[in-house]
Design an enzyme around this catalytic site. Sequence first.
Site, PDB file in Angstrom:
ATOM      1  N   SER B 122     -21.426 -11.695 -20.276  1.00  0.00           N
ATOM      2  CA  SER B 122     -20.134 -11.038 -20.046  1.00  0.00           C
ATOM      3  C   SER B 122     -20.262  -9.848 -19.072  1.00  0.00           C
ATOM      4  CB  SER B 122     -19.546 -10.632 -21.401  1.00  0.00           C
ATOM      5  OG  SER B 122     -18.200 -10.263 -21.284  1.00  0.00           O
ATOM      6  N   ASP B 137     -12.041  -6.382 -17.629  1.00  0.00           N
ATOM      7  CA  ASP B 137     -12.035  -5.226 -18.520  1.00  0.00           C
ATOM      8  C   ASP B 137     -11.070  -4.138 -18.074  1.00  0.00           C
ATOM      9  OD1 ASP B 137     -13.855  -6.512 -20.056  1.00  0.00           O
ATOM     10  OD2 ASP B 137     -15.593  -5.524 -19.172  1.00  0.00           O
ATOM     11  N   HIS B 159     -15.640 -15.221 -19.143  1.00  0.00           N
ATOM     12  CA  HIS B 159     -14.527 -15.538 -20.065  1.00  0.00           C
ATOM     13  C   HIS B 159     -13.354 -16.146 -19.290  1.00  0.00           C
ATOM     14  CE1 HIS B 159     -16.430 -13.200 -23.338  1.00  0.00           C
ATOM     15  NE2 HIS B 159     -16.607 -12.240 -22.482  1.00  0.00           N
TER      16      HIS B 159
END
Lengths: 233, 233
Positions: B122, B137, B159
């Site tokens: 990630s 993010d 993701h």
Amino acid sequence: MKNVVLASTSTLHGDTYLSYLLPVIRELFAGIPEVIFIPYARPGGISHDEYTEKVAAVFATAGLQVRGLHTFDDPAEAIRNGAGFFTGGGNTFLLVKQLHEQELMDVLRWEVEKGKPYLGTSAGSNIGGVNMQTTNDMPIVYPPSFQTMGLVPFNLNPHYLDPIPDLPHMGETRETRIREFQEQQDLTVVGLREGSWIRVKGAKITLEGTVPARIFQRGKAAYELEVGEEIIF
Amino acid sequence: MKNVVLASTSTLHGDTYLSYLLPVIRELFAGIPEVIFIPYARPGGISHDEYTEKVAAVFATAGLQVRGLHTFDDPAEAIRNGAGFFTGGGNTFLLVKQLHEQELMDVLRWEVEKGKPYLGTSAGSNIGGVNMQTTNDMPIVYPPSFQTMGLVPFNLNPHYLDPIPDLPHMGETRETRIREFQEQQDLTVVGLREGSWIRVKGAKITLEGTVPARIFQRGKAAYELEVGEEIIF
């Protein structure tokens, strides 16, 4: 008297651009000869001219004139002389970078603090918060600062989204992200769902629209704020 | 020979932390006496110690020792002396800020370029790309730069999420956000779905795991890259 609308979204699902906000736009900009539109967030890479035309077409149906800030030789002077402002959505990083690089963030804040009407949608609402650090947008450019206008004493998360049940996805939920922000800063965040907006009239701040907002404060359980309620902490 | 794994996620839905990556971890870190864990992304505000303990417990099941980078007096020296590295997920802004402020980004890149094994999940994979500008993010802190290690000649979107059908939500899709990035920079983006990872062995870069990746190049239609295929543009 401060006179501000910060909306979660410009467009509701299945609806046309700004149409649900038209009554708000009519009231907010009543008597304003020309609204200055700030197109810098450029959703989907649309040009400043195209974006301004899109806005002008809708504002015309409310009898309002619009001019893009990018068309002025001296944008700071244009803001100082302007009577009212609308900042559209798109990418918040792009918007904030341009406002800071042209030294317009404080100029705009000052004129709005004086009482000139301001409308923001999405990215344009983010810049009404204390900083842009609860945006959902991708950092596609590097702004010189994340500070924004602070027209309200909290941050916004526009397009606030509740966790989607049964989604087999491990990316963070919106709530998790907001909580991570609050590990860094003790600042209230209003999760503003599509369909609602924040209305500022002088010192009074209320939630308007059709759906409750979700309020996040550091170290407390999140809670729902209903439409019509005052936003005070 | 460069020896790198960049995974979309640490955890699959319904699975335990890192368990689907254990075979990869065993192979990547075979013969490494101690893996240095970089905990700076701190998911959910977890402490560096807690995060390192969580990783150490899983790595122990593969017979591997772990030590947190935050426990060294001189982290740059620790990286130079280290034999292998794992950077966990969390918030990419937080991770990148700490790596730049401690001047560790280039130190780490240099050691990995030499051939020391590197695993990212990630946020830890985002820093393997050219820059962090396609992270999902929130900008909860302000890093001095968005530049990352460039272990691969493209950017990642971990993701990666396909548009969700019938969602009455007007926030941008992941694809729209990536396209807005490409309005600013002509850089390929690999949309890495949960379950897959990028494997770098020397000059060879392949997609591994269980699901295809989605490739975005400026001005071209997006396309699917299958597991086992080389990532070359």
